[in-house]
Design a protein around this motif. Structure first.
Motif, PDB file in Angstrom:
ATOM      1  N   PRO A  18       0.819  -1.221   0.000  1.00  0.00           N
ATOM      2  CA  PRO A  18       0.000   0.000   0.000  1.00  0.00           C
ATOM      3  C   PRO A  18       0.846   1.261   0.000  1.00  0.00           C
ATOM      4  O   PRO A  18       0.500   2.252  -0.633  1.00  0.00           O
ATOM      5  CB  PRO A  18      -0.819  -0.136   1.285  1.00  0.00           C
ATOM      6  N   GLY A  19       1.988   1.200   0.710  1.00  0.00           N
ATOM      7  CA  GLY A  19       2.868   2.361   0.734  1.00  0.00           C
ATOM      8  C   GLY A  19       3.438   2.669  -0.630  1.00  0.00           C
ATOM      9  O   GLY A  19       3.588   3.827  -1.018  1.00  0.00           O
ATOM     10  N   ALA A  20       3.778   1.624  -1.374  1.00  0.00           N
ATOM     11  CA  ALA A  20       4.327   1.831  -2.706  1.00  0.00           C
ATOM     12  C   ALA A  20       3.299   2.492  -3.608  1.00  0.00           C
ATOM     13  O   ALA A  20       3.638   3.300  -4.463  1.00  0.00           O
ATOM     14  CB  ALA A  20       4.783   0.499  -3.299  1.00  0.00           C
ATOM     15  N   ARG A  21       2.025   2.132  -3.431  1.00  0.00           N
ATOM     16  CA  ARG A  21       0.989   2.722  -4.261  1.00  0.00           C
ATOM     17  C   ARG A  21       0.789   4.202  -3.954  1.00  0.00           C
ATOM     18  O   ARG A  21       0.252   4.943  -4.770  1.00  0.00           O
ATOM     19  CB  ARG A  21      -0.327   1.954  -4.081  1.00  0.00           C
ATOM     20  N   THR A  22       1.219   4.657  -2.759  1.00  0.00           N
ATOM     21  CA  THR A  22       1.087   6.071  -2.429  1.00  0.00           C
ATOM     22  C   THR A  22       2.354   6.836  -2.791  1.00  0.00           C
ATOM     23  O   THR A  22       2.448   8.025  -2.522  1.00  0.00           O
ATOM     24  CB  THR A  22       0.822   6.242  -0.918  1.00  0.00           C
ATOM     25  N   GLY A  23       3.315   6.168  -3.387  1.00  0.00           N
ATOM     26  CA  GLY A  23       4.516   6.859  -3.852  1.00  0.00           C
ATOM     27  C   GLY A  23       5.772   6.521  -3.094  1.00  0.00           C
ATOM     28  O   GLY A  23       6.873   6.819  -3.561  1.00  0.00           O
ATOM     29  N   TRP A  24       5.678   5.868  -1.924  1.00  0.00           N
ATOM     30  CA  TRP A  24       6.858   5.498  -1.149  1.00  0.00           C
ATOM     31  C   TRP A  24       7.148   4.011  -1.334  1.00  0.00           C
ATOM     32  O   TRP A  24       6.235   3.198  -1.453  1.00  0.00           O
ATOM     33  CB  TRP A  24       6.645   5.790   0.345  1.00  0.00           C
ATOM     34  N   THR A  25       8.416   3.689  -1.342  1.00  0.00           N
ATOM     35  CA  THR A  25       8.829   2.285  -1.387  1.00  0.00           C
ATOM     36  C   THR A  25       9.634   1.971  -0.135  1.00  0.00           C
ATOM     37  O   THR A  25      10.287   2.843   0.439  1.00  0.00           O
ATOM     38  CB  THR A  25       9.673   1.986  -2.637  1.00  0.00           C
ATOM     39  N   PHE A  26       9.565   0.699   0.272  1.00  0.00           N
ATOM     40  CA  PHE A  26      10.191   0.280   1.523  1.00  0.00           C
ATOM     41  C   PHE A  26      10.977  -1.011   1.280  1.00  0.00           C
ATOM     42  O   PHE A  26      10.432  -1.994   0.795  1.00  0.00           O
ATOM     43  CB  PHE A  26       9.132   0.041   2.615  1.00  0.00           C
ATOM     44  N   THR A  62       4.992  -1.405   5.775  1.00  0.00           N
ATOM     45  CA  THR A  62       4.504  -0.162   5.186  1.00  0.00           C
ATOM     46  C   THR A  62       4.372   0.871   6.302  1.00  0.00           C
ATOM     47  O   THR A  62       3.841   0.552   7.374  1.00  0.00           O
ATOM     48  CB  THR A  62       3.135  -0.375   4.503  1.00  0.00           C
ATOM     49  N   LEU A  63       4.850   2.068   6.035  1.00  0.00           N
ATOM     50  CA  LEU A  63       4.819   3.126   7.037  1.00  0.00           C
ATOM     51  C   LEU A  63       4.013   4.320   6.524  1.00  0.00           C
ATOM     52  O   LEU A  63       3.945   4.570   5.317  1.00  0.00           O
ATOM     53  CB  LEU A  63       6.247   3.579   7.379  1.00  0.00           C
ATOM     54  N   ASP A  64       3.413   5.048   7.468  1.00  0.00           N
ATOM     55  CA  ASP A  64       2.654   6.249   7.147  1.00  0.00           C
ATOM     56  C   ASP A  64       3.637   7.411   7.013  1.00  0.00           C
ATOM     57  O   ASP A  64       4.126   7.947   8.008  1.00  0.00           O
ATOM     58  CB  ASP A  64       1.636   6.527   8.257  1.00  0.00           C
ATOM     59  N   MET A  65       3.923   7.797   5.764  1.00  0.00           N
ATOM     60  CA  MET A  65       4.901   8.858   5.519  1.00  0.00           C
ATOM     61  C   MET A  65       4.221  10.177   5.175  1.00  0.00           C
ATOM     62  O   MET A  65       4.839  11.072   4.582  1.00  0.00           O
ATOM     63  CB  MET A  65       5.830   8.425   4.378  1.00  0.00           C
ATOM     64  N   SER A  66       2.944  10.330   5.544  1.00  0.00           N
ATOM     65  CA  SER A  66       2.200  11.544   5.187  1.00  0.00           C
ATOM     66  C   SER A  66       2.771  12.798   5.833  1.00  0.00           C
ATOM     67  O   SER A  66       2.608  13.906   5.315  1.00  0.00           O
ATOM     68  CB  SER A  66       0.726  11.388   5.581  1.00  0.00           C
ATOM     69  N   SER A  67       3.452  12.650   6.977  1.00  0.00           N
ATOM     70  CA  SER A  67       4.033  13.822   7.654  1.00  0.00           C
ATOM     71  C   SER A  67       5.410  14.181   7.107  1.00  0.00           C
ATOM     72  O   SER A  67       6.041  15.121   7.613  1.00  0.00           O
ATOM     73  CB  SER A  67       4.131  13.560   9.157  1.00  0.00           C
ATOM     74  N   ALA A  68       5.889  13.451   6.111  1.00  0.00           N
ATOM     75  CA  ALA A  68       7.192  13.697   5.483  1.00  0.00           C
ATOM     76  C   ALA A  68       8.310  13.795   6.510  1.00  0.00           C
ATOM     77  O   ALA A  68       9.041  14.803   6.579  1.00  0.00           O
ATOM     78  CB  ALA A  68       7.140  14.946   4.619  1.00  0.00           C
ATOM     79  N   PRO A  69       8.497  12.765   7.357  1.00  0.00           N
ATOM     80  CA  PRO A  69       9.552  12.823   8.367  1.00  0.00           C
ATOM     81  C   PRO A  69      10.932  12.808   7.715  1.00  0.00           C
ATOM     82  O   PRO A  69      11.125  12.228   6.651  1.00  0.00           O
ATOM     83  CB  PRO A  69       9.307  11.560   9.189  1.00  0.00           C
ATOM     84  N   SER A  70      11.861  13.459   8.388  1.00  0.00           N
ATOM     85  CA  SER A  70      13.236  13.465   7.882  1.00  0.00           C
ATOM     86  C   SER A  70      14.003  12.221   8.308  1.00  0.00           C
ATOM     87  O   SER A  70      15.031  11.892   7.718  1.00  0.00           O
ATOM     88  CB  SER A  70      13.972  14.715   8.381  1.00  0.00           C
ATOM     89  N   ASP A  71      13.490  11.542   9.339  1.00  0.00           N
ATOM     90  CA  ASP A  71      14.157  10.327   9.818  1.00  0.00           C
ATOM     91  C   ASP A  71      13.130   9.452  10.528  1.00  0.00           C
ATOM     92  O   ASP A  71      12.000   9.881  10.816  1.00  0.00           O
ATOM     93  CB  ASP A  71      15.301  10.679  10.773  1.00  0.00           C
ATOM     94  N   LEU A  72      13.530   8.235  10.833  1.00  0.00           N
ATOM     95  CA  LEU A  72      12.665   7.283  11.527  1.00  0.00           C
ATOM     96  C   LEU A  72      13.465   6.595  12.619  1.00  0.00           C
ATOM     97  O   LEU A  72      14.688   6.426  12.514  1.00  0.00           O
ATOM     98  CB  LEU A  72      12.123   6.230  10.553  1.00  0.00           C
TER      99      LEU A  72
END
Length: 250
Positions: free
Chosen positions: A150-158, A174-184
């Motif tokens: 699902p994450g890949a379909r939203t534009g992010w790959t893991f 899959t991670l929620d990257m909607s907040s555009a974090p700079s790190d994890l």
């Protein structure tokens, strides 16, 4: 229109045993089984799991039977045409071939051609259906064309890396990257239902330019077998964005 020969029955070569020609054993059935009941021989009611398909031996038997049907059909077509050809040749040699016979022969040939096209179409459908029920084929297609997360379909790959440790299998995440974090950051990976020490060597790399997340997990060689799970948080903000889990085999 009389004929002087008889087409060989399906499932036989049409040869004469006395003439030294080889023959094949008769088929278990004389026509393709095109039942639409939805069941199989091992599950006649079709009550099993429809997603699993037929067992491989049944699929192999189905494919072999369809091929045998196609071969029998070929023998039948050849036999029909040879018989008709002998009939025409006999009438020509006897001088009994009339002008109206030509029109009849053309009509008969067209009917045989239409019947052959219909029979071959049904054989092709049978073959495709038998192959489509092959679970090994389904597994191969899933390996060659994996479904994106699902994450890949939203534009992010893991992606992930266990440093070549053959005992470790990092599960797709899959991670929620909607907040555009700079790190994890990830908590310790704790074993589920056991007492082994947690796994702490976890390092994330976030590449916003290509919308990609990469995690490396270092698992000690002495780590106990089991399923491990941890919580991933965004930096900054400390928001929980998902989980990371892996399995360590014995």
């Amino acid at each position: 229109m009389a004929t002087t020969g008889k087409a060989p029955e399906r499932g036989a070569t049409g040869g004469d045993a006395g003439g030294g020609r080889r023959t094949r054993p008769a088929l278990s059935r004389t026509a393709p089984d095109r039942s639409t009941s939805g069941g199989t021989e091992t599950d006649p009611a079709g009550a099993g799991d429809p997603g699993r398909g037929s067992p491989a031996p049944d699929t192999l038997r189905d494919v072999e039977q369809v091929i045998a049907d196609a071969v029998a059909l070929g023998y039948s077509v050849v036999g029909d045409n040879l018989a008709h050809g002998r009939s025409v040749a006999t009438r020509l040699s006897q001088g009994s071939y009339k002008l109206n016979h030509a029109a009849d022969d053309v009509t008969s040939a067209g009917q045989r051609l239409l019947k052959l096209a219909g029979d071959m179409g049904r054989v092709w459908i049978d073959l495709v259906g038998a192959v489509a029920r092959d679970p090994d084929l389904h597994d191969a297609l899933r390996r060659e064309h994996p479904q994106p997360s699902p994450g890949a379909r939203t534009g992010w790959t893991f992606t992930s890396d266990a440093r070549g440790n053959r005992r470790v299998r990092i599960l797709p995440y899959t991670l929620d990257m909607s907040s555009a974090p700079s790190d994890l950051a990830c908590s310790e990976l704790a074993i589920q239902g056991g007492s082994c020490p947690p796994i702490t060597g976890i390092s994330f790399t976030v590449i916003p330019a290509i919308r990609h997340v990469f995690v490396v997990v270092d698992v000690p060689a002495s780590q106990g077998a089991g399923h491990y799970l941890g919580t991933v948080r965004a930096i900054p903000g400390n928001k929980v964005v998902g989980t990371l889990s892996l399995e360590v085999t014995a």
